[in-house]
Design an enzyme around this catalytic site. Structure first.
Site, mmCIF file in Angstrom:
data_model
loop_
_atom_site.group_PDB
_atom_site.id
_atom_site.type_symbol
_atom_site.label_atom_id
_atom_site.label_comp_id
_atom_site.label_asym_id
_atom_site.label_seq_id
_atom_site.Cartn_x
_atom_site.Cartn_y
_atom_site.Cartn_z
ATOM 1 N N TYR A 153 43.912 18.179 44.528
ATOM 2 C CA TYR A 153 43.009 18.837 43.461
ATOM 3 C C TYR A 153 43.760 19.602 42.500
ATOM 4 C CZ TYR A 153 38.590 20.241 41.721
ATOM 5 O OH TYR A 153 38.131 20.843 40.570
ATOM 6 N N ASP A 167 50.925 23.382 42.162
ATOM 7 C CA ASP A 167 49.917 23.850 41.941
ATOM 8 C C ASP A 167 49.456 25.221 42.945
ATOM 9 O OD1 ASP A 167 47.066 25.095 41.967
ATOM 10 O OD2 ASP A 167 46.044 22.695 42.041
ATOM 11 N N LYS A 183 42.263 31.610 42.856
ATOM 12 C CA LYS A 183 41.196 32.168 43.660
ATOM 13 C C LYS A 183 42.466 33.681 44.445
ATOM 14 C CE LYS A 183 39.877 27.855 45.298
ATOM 15 N NZ LYS A 183 40.341 26.215 45.195
HETATM 16 C C1 PLP Z 1 40.069 25.860 43.140
HETATM 17 C C2 PLP Z 1 41.785 25.147 43.373
HETATM 18 C C3 PLP Z 1 41.780 24.488 41.482
HETATM 19 C C4 PLP Z 1 40.795 24.617 40.749
HETATM 20 O O1 PLP Z 1 40.378 25.923 40.290
HETATM 21 P P1 PLP Z 1 39.415 26.780 39.839
HETATM 22 O O2 PLP Z 1 39.304 27.760 39.805
HETATM 23 O O3 PLP Z 1 38.167 26.146 41.163
HETATM 24 O O4 PLP Z 1 38.761 25.674 38.159
HETATM 25 C C5 PLP Z 1 42.771 23.885 41.167
HETATM 26 N N1 PLP Z 1 44.102 23.703 42.252
HETATM 27 C C6 PLP Z 1 44.290 24.254 43.161
HETATM 28 C C7 PLP Z 1 45.241 23.409 43.948
HETATM 29 C C8 PLP Z 1 42.984 24.461 44.221
HETATM 30 O O5 PLP Z 1 42.307 24.993 45.150
#
Ligand code: PLP
Length: 429
Positions: free
Chosen positions: A144, A239, A267
């Site tokens: 994701y 990511d 995060k």
């Molecule tokens: C949480 C997450 C996102 C999205 O971040 P948001 O701040 O919720 O938009 C993207 N990539 C990864 C791997 C994530 O865990």
């Protein structure tokens, strides 16, 4: 029938908020039941509106690595508040943050702040496309990367087919530029590059997946991916919105010894305030406006509250032994849970790196999304509710990773294991 406080709050929330929540997983759709409405949190604990305490292993989905309301972070935010909330002009705090991250991860030569992980990955992909002049991107099943259009795409019916949107409202015309491959499958990777390699702008992946529960791919998968991207001139994007500063100070790239071209963060770096970032190779990052022709902007980007909170948090993360201590806590919990499941004769597997862990009701540890989907979600949901009832807050979905904080004490972990012993013992079917 009398409603619980949470049920009343949930019904009220639904009047003017779609589904009563501002992010879908909070609605407990996966596990059923009513979400816990939180009034406050401190250290390892969250408290509901009636003052009930929960040992929290979600940590706002990752950011709360120091525990909730860490005094140094809260003090930094209070001080920042007194100086004003946003200026729309540069501040020295943004430079401090960029320098901090570049010092920890030398492959980050330039970095741009945004306000969410979604923005970070969306911008990194636009940048990769602008830099390479190519349209096609590659992602992996079960990873994701936020909710931008190009990334809400799954594999088509044939493995190397053009993608299909996973959400209504995403034009098929966008999805056709996204190729989705099975995670952790070196062979599929090789085939895709053989066929389209020179058309790929980038490959984006979670270097350790944390959005299909948790899956740690093989070193061989990572080595092959790095080689193929280099050979074909595709930008490799790690990511690390979840794994950055979570699986270790230097993130998953250091864990595997791989240098990506671009990395995305979120995060943890905001310590609980809305922040994201993307950065990497100077040559690529220089394509971003105002230096280059790839446009990217944000009214609240580099927000002073978030930067000053992040700085206070990094002061803690960079203390000697921080990650050794964090990892020891995770190991104690995860190994303890595995032992209890084995004692009760339950098919169960588990994994962890640093302060992140995965729990599965399956005999074998899942290696990809299909494996995760085949674990026993009914048992997971029973276990989740049995733990919740005893005051332990796990992720309300069998498809999410869990998180340890430095504020969790041995006593918290032992209490969690006592609850788990009971929960495993009550599992039926
Ligand atoms: C949480 C997450 C996102 C999205 O971040 P948001 O701040 O919720 O938009 C993207 N990539 C990864 C791997 C994530 O865990």
């Amino acid at each position: 029938m009398t409603l619980t406080a949470d049920q009343v709050l949930f019904e009220k929330a639904k009047r003017h908020i779609p589904g009563g929540v501002n992010s879908p997983v909070r609605a407990f759709v996966g596990v059923g039941g009513t979400p816990v409405f939180v009034s406050r949190a401190k250290g390892a604990y969250m408290y509901d509106t009636e003052g009930r305490e929960y040992i929290d292993y979600v940590g706002s989905w990752g950011p709360m690595i120091l525990g909730h309301a860490h005094p140094k972070v809260i003090d930094a935010v209070k001080l920042a508040c007194d100086d004003g909330l946003s200026f729309g002009a540069p501040t020295p705090f943004e430079t401090t943050m960029a320098d901090l991250i570049a010092d920890i991860m030398p492959h980050i030569e330039l970095i741009r702040m945004v306000s969410s992980g979604t923005e970070a990955t969306m911008s990194a992909i636009r940048l990769a496309r602008g830099y390479t002049g190519r349209d096609k991107i590659v992602k992996f099943e079960g990873c994701y990367h936020g909710h931008s259009d190009s990334l809400l795409v799954k594999a088509g019916s044939g493995m190397l087919d053009i993608g299909e949107p996973t959400s209504k409202g995403v034009p098929a015309d966008f999805a056709k530029h996204t190729i989705t491959l099975p995670y952790n499958d070196t062979q599929a990777l090789q085939s895709a590059f053989d066929k389209f390699g020179d058309e790929f702008a980038c490959v984006i992946l979670e270097p350790i997946a944390g959005n299909m529960n948790m899956v740690i791919p093989s070193q061989e998968f990572h080595n092959t991916l790095r080689e193929l991207c280099t050979k074909h001139g595709a930008v490799l994007i790690f990511d690390e919105v979840m794994t950055g500063f979570r699986v270790g100070l230097k993130g998953a790239s250091h864990h595997f010894g791989i240098t990506p071209d671009l990395s995305t963060f979120g995060k943890i770096i905001g310590a609980g305030l809305p922040v994201g970032a993307f950065g990497g190779k100077r040559e690529i990052m220089e394509c971003i406006a105002p230096l280059g022709g790839v446009y990217q902007a944000g009214t609240l980007s580099g927000n002073p509250l978030a930067m000053r909170a992040g700085k206070a948090m990094f002061d803690e993360l960079t203390r000697p032994d921080f990650y050794e201590q964090l990892t020891a806590k995770t190991a104690k919990l995860v190994n303890g849970l595995q032992k209890l499941a084995d004692k009760h004769g339950i098919d169960f597997s588990s994994c962890y790196v640093g302060g992140m862990f995965g729990l599965f009701f399956s005999k074998e540890l899942p290696k990809n999304f299909d494996d995760v989907a085949h674990a026993d979600t009914k048992r997971f949901n029973q276990f989740f509710h049995a733990m919740l009832e005893q005051g332990v807050y796990l992720a309300p979905s069998a498809f999410e990773a869990a998180f340890m904080s430095i504020a969790h004490t041995d006593d918290d972990i032992e209490r969690t294991l006592v609850c788990a012993d009971k929960a495993f013992g009550e599992l039926i079917g």
